[in-house]
Design an enzyme around this catalytic site. Structure first.
Site, mmCIF file in Angstrom:
data_model
loop_
_atom_site.group_PDB
_atom_site.id
_atom_site.type_symbol
_atom_site.label_atom_id
_atom_site.label_comp_id
_atom_site.label_asym_id
_atom_site.label_seq_id
_atom_site.Cartn_x
_atom_site.Cartn_y
_atom_site.Cartn_z
ATOM 1 N N GLU A 158 21.281 -39.813 -104.315
ATOM 2 C CA GLU A 158 21.489 -38.563 -105.068
ATOM 3 C C GLU A 158 22.710 -37.811 -104.556
ATOM 4 O O GLU A 158 23.254 -38.125 -103.495
ATOM 5 C CB GLU A 158 20.242 -37.683 -104.997
ATOM 6 C CG GLU A 158 19.891 -37.265 -103.592
ATOM 7 C CD GLU A 158 19.396 -35.843 -103.490
ATOM 8 O OE1 GLU A 158 20.011 -34.951 -104.103
ATOM 9 O OE2 GLU A 158 18.412 -35.621 -102.764
ATOM 10 N N LYS A 203 9.236 -31.732 -97.038
ATOM 11 C CA LYS A 203 9.722 -30.826 -96.007
ATOM 12 C C LYS A 203 8.793 -29.638 -95.865
ATOM 13 O O LYS A 203 8.242 -29.159 -96.851
ATOM 14 C CB LYS A 203 11.065 -30.330 -96.502
ATOM 15 C CG LYS A 203 12.013 -30.051 -95.434
ATOM 16 C CD LYS A 203 13.329 -29.675 -96.026
ATOM 17 C CE LYS A 203 14.376 -30.311 -95.151
ATOM 18 N NZ LYS A 203 15.670 -30.221 -95.725
HETATM 19 N N1 PSU Z 1 15.227 -31.241 -99.920
HETATM 20 C C1 PSU Z 1 16.093 -31.434 -98.900
HETATM 21 N N2 PSU Z 1 17.420 -31.547 -99.171
HETATM 22 C C2 PSU Z 1 17.906 -31.474 -100.451
HETATM 23 C C3 PSU Z 1 16.972 -31.287 -101.528
HETATM 24 C C4 PSU Z 1 15.649 -31.181 -101.218
HETATM 25 O O1 PSU Z 1 15.683 -31.516 -97.770
HETATM 26 O O2 PSU Z 1 19.130 -31.560 -100.639
HETATM 27 C C5 PSU Z 1 17.474 -31.257 -102.943
HETATM 28 C C6 PSU Z 1 17.137 -32.569 -103.684
HETATM 29 O O3 PSU Z 1 18.207 -32.894 -104.533
HETATM 30 C C7 PSU Z 1 15.917 -32.188 -104.502
HETATM 31 C C8 PSU Z 1 16.238 -30.745 -104.842
HETATM 32 O O4 PSU Z 1 15.749 -32.975 -105.655
HETATM 33 O O5 PSU Z 1 16.818 -30.219 -103.660
HETATM 34 C C9 PSU Z 1 15.017 -29.968 -105.248
HETATM 35 O O6 PSU Z 1 15.401 -28.713 -105.696
HETATM 36 P P1 PSU Z 1 14.308 -27.736 -106.346
HETATM 37 O O7 PSU Z 1 13.376 -27.394 -105.219
HETATM 38 O O8 PSU Z 1 15.102 -26.560 -106.849
HETATM 39 O O9 PSU Z 1 13.621 -28.507 -107.436
#
Ligand code: PSU
Ligand code: MN
Length: 313
Positions: free
Chosen positions: A26, A166
């Site tokens: 990603e 996380k």
């Molecule tokens: N968790 C991490 N690092 C990240 C992300 C999540 O430790 O970079 C990123 C990933 O791309 C994940 C996104 O898909 O954040 C999720 O964002 P949201 O919580 O806004 O859906």
């Protein structure tokens, strides 16, 4: 059709046509998850780790109305050095607007899954997935902030390799949501779900496999049955884990500060990651880098195991 908007890099297309292993990576972690230059280093190192495992990497991003599966060095660098705020964060709900807007956009886990599946890729590596945010369902004013990553895992047939949810998230609720969405959560090599910053989350993993071959056997059937995605969790290497109290204190403080500052929606995850990096004096960034590269290596091994199975089956 999504295929009309998809540009698969020649090396990736050749590998897929020959049924050789490919791993999607990603790009939101490059644009929004880590600062420059660590973001570029991790993007390159993840690609190298996939190659060392015998697979071809395909980093996914959006440029000028196209979904790109496979970025060259110039593109990786452009994404990693783009001024803060100039790159959109594209998830399933914001994919169309990111394509319409032109310019660069980075894909989250959900948007990367959509593009990777359209390209014919079955394995995807990242560090952390989105989940049920803390405060999403409990407390006086539930936010309902639940990442579109979880629904995507339920519907799109791909194995996503991560280091566990996380602890900026509500992990028990995230596991329940994944179960409701029909997603097998398989930890490799231990019974406990890994907690991203550490090998332990305090919760049992719903499923466990002793090794990548065992995961491949489960994943193959789940994908073949058309049941959607699989979440594979790989514990961070022991030497890279953050001390539990250091991680916990930084996370608790960052979450309190985010609330006080009124941060919400898609800005939440990037804001928390940046603040945790400050609070741990960069230690979170170093371990984040190490675990992403480790996940990429394991994802490469998984893609190889799946493609060997294709031949034998
Ligand atoms: N968790 C991490 N690092 C990240 C992300 C999540 O430790 O970079 C990123 C990933 O791309 C994940 C996104 O898909 O954040 C999720 O964002 P949201 O919580 O806004 O859906
Ligand atoms: Mn959200």
């Amino acid at each position: 059709m999504i295929g009309d908007r998809l540009v698969v890099a020649p090396e990736v297309a050749a590998a897929l046509a020959a049924r050789r292993p490919v791993v999607a990576l990603e790009s939101t972690l490059i644009s929004h998850g880590l600062p420059y230059p660590q973001n570029l280093e991790v993007a390159r190192a993840s690609e190298a780790a996939v190659r060392e495992s015998g697979a071809v990497p395909a980093t996914v991003a959006i440029r000028d109305g196209r979904l790109l599966a496979g970025l060259d060095e110039t593109a990786l660098k452009a994404l990693a050095t783009a001024p803060a705020g100039s790159v959109r964060k594209a998830a399933r709900p914001s994919l169309a607007v990111a394509l319409a807007a032109g310019g660069w956009a980075a894909t989250t886990v959900s948007a990367t899954m959509i593009a990777a599946h359209a390209a014919g890729i079955r394995v995807f590596a990242t560090g952390g997935i989105g989940g049920v945010h803390r405060g999403a369902i409990g407390g006086p004013a539930p936010t309902l902030d639940i990442s579109s990553d979880l629904e995507e895992l339920g519907r799109t047939p791909l194995v996503v390799v991560c280091a566990g949810p996380k602890s900026i998230l509500d992990i028990p609720a995230t596991l329940e949501y994944l179960e409701t969405s029909g997603v097998p959560v398989v930890t490799i090599g231990q019974a406990e779900l890994p907690g991203f910053y550490s090998r332990s989350s305090g919760l049992p993993s719903p499923l466990t496999s002793p090794n990548v071959a065992g995961l491949a056997a489960i994943a193959r059937i789940h994908l073949e049955l058309g049941l959607g995605g699989v979440l594979a969790c790989v514990p961070v290497p022991e030497s890279e884990a953050l001390p539990a109290d250091v991680a916990r204190d930084a996370i608790e403080r960052a979450i309190r500060e985010a609330e006080a500052a009124g941060i919400h929606g898609p800005a939440t995850t990037p804001w928390l990651l940046a603040r945790i990096a400050e609070l741990t004096a960069g230690a979170s960034i170093r371990m984040n880098t190490a675990l992403i590269v480790n996940d990429a290596r394991v994802a490469g091994e998984l893609a190889v195991a799946l493609s060997i199975g294709d031949v034998e089956g």
